[in-house]
Design a protein around this motif. Sequence first.
Motif, PDB file in Angstrom:
ATOM      1  N   LYS A 185     -14.074 -21.464 -42.000  1.00 55.86           N
ATOM      2  CA  LYS A 185     -13.340 -21.535 -40.736  1.00 55.86           C
ATOM      3  C   LYS A 185     -12.579 -22.845 -40.632  1.00 55.86           C
ATOM      4  N   ASN A 186     -13.224 -23.945 -41.030  1.00 56.17           N
ATOM      5  CA  ASN A 186     -12.577 -25.254 -40.984  1.00 56.17           C
ATOM      6  C   ASN A 186     -11.379 -25.306 -41.927  1.00 56.17           C
TER       7      ASN A 186
ATOM      8  N   ASP B  60     -19.654 -20.216 -43.852  1.00 51.23           N
ATOM      9  CA  ASP B  60     -18.750 -19.629 -42.866  1.00 51.23           C
ATOM     10  C   ASP B  60     -18.035 -20.715 -42.076  1.00 51.23           C
ATOM     11  N   GLU B  61     -18.779 -21.765 -41.698  1.00 49.29           N
ATOM     12  CA  GLU B  61     -18.175 -22.862 -40.943  1.00 49.29           C
ATOM     13  C   GLU B  61     -17.149 -23.616 -41.784  1.00 49.29           C
TER      14      GLU B  61
ATOM     15  N   GLU C 144      -8.491 -23.461 -40.391  1.00 50.80           N
ATOM     16  CA  GLU C 144      -7.830 -24.223 -39.334  1.00 50.80           C
ATOM     17  C   GLU C 144      -6.968 -25.338 -39.913  1.00 50.80           C
TER      18      GLU C 144
END
Length: 247
Positions: A85-86, A81-82, A89
Amino acid sequence: MKNYRLVLLFIAAVLIAWVAIIIASGAGWNPIGIRWDFSNTGAFGDSFGPLSATMAAAAAVSALLAWNIQRNEVLRLRSNDEQAKNDLEINRDDQTFFNLLRMFQDVVAATDIQRSDGPDKRGQDSFAFILDRVSARLEHGREQAYTVIFNKYINDLGHYFRILYNIIAFIDRSRLPDKYFYVKVVRSLLSNAEIALIGLNCIYGEGLTKFKPLVEKYALLKNLSPSLIEKYQFKSHFAAGAFVRTD
């Protein structure tokens, strides 16, 4: 997961061995000293004492391993998930950069200097014309020459420097993985005259405090001609990083 399977195999082997011992005891072979017959049910029941202990230990180990597997899976999903998300972005910053770049190109194309003593100058030709006006006043000193011409064309130059600074500052604080690549894209669009004016703005203008460190960090003067570097003594005002990447 591999260790979990090995433990289960070990537990299964222990259970099979224990059952085999009990069956062998009932058949007459008595390796544990307990006969397997219904006249000695107490002893028979006692024979399951170690088995019960083994089963309880196996259950505890299995529960611990199941918890560990679940925990690792949660951590893996969180990591995914991280990363997602990265990546999102980074893609957003990439799109923002190219939107800013189009805006910058529009500003350059819209720059228009109207002259009464010759043809009007548009686009990048405007910046070459402005630099020529600075050069014509060098007998009064570089700072005075630049300041006078900047104030004369402040509407065009002020807007130009602000948007260019904001693009480089955006790259610097973004999550883009290769920031120098994006600066090179910007740098590839700059004419020789534009780069010289950027340098002068960072020495004598508003770019001294905030823009100059970014110019030195990302070698924004790299493509400037040696003749202009010498003419305006840029190397005495900028660190080496302004002309060549040092990291």
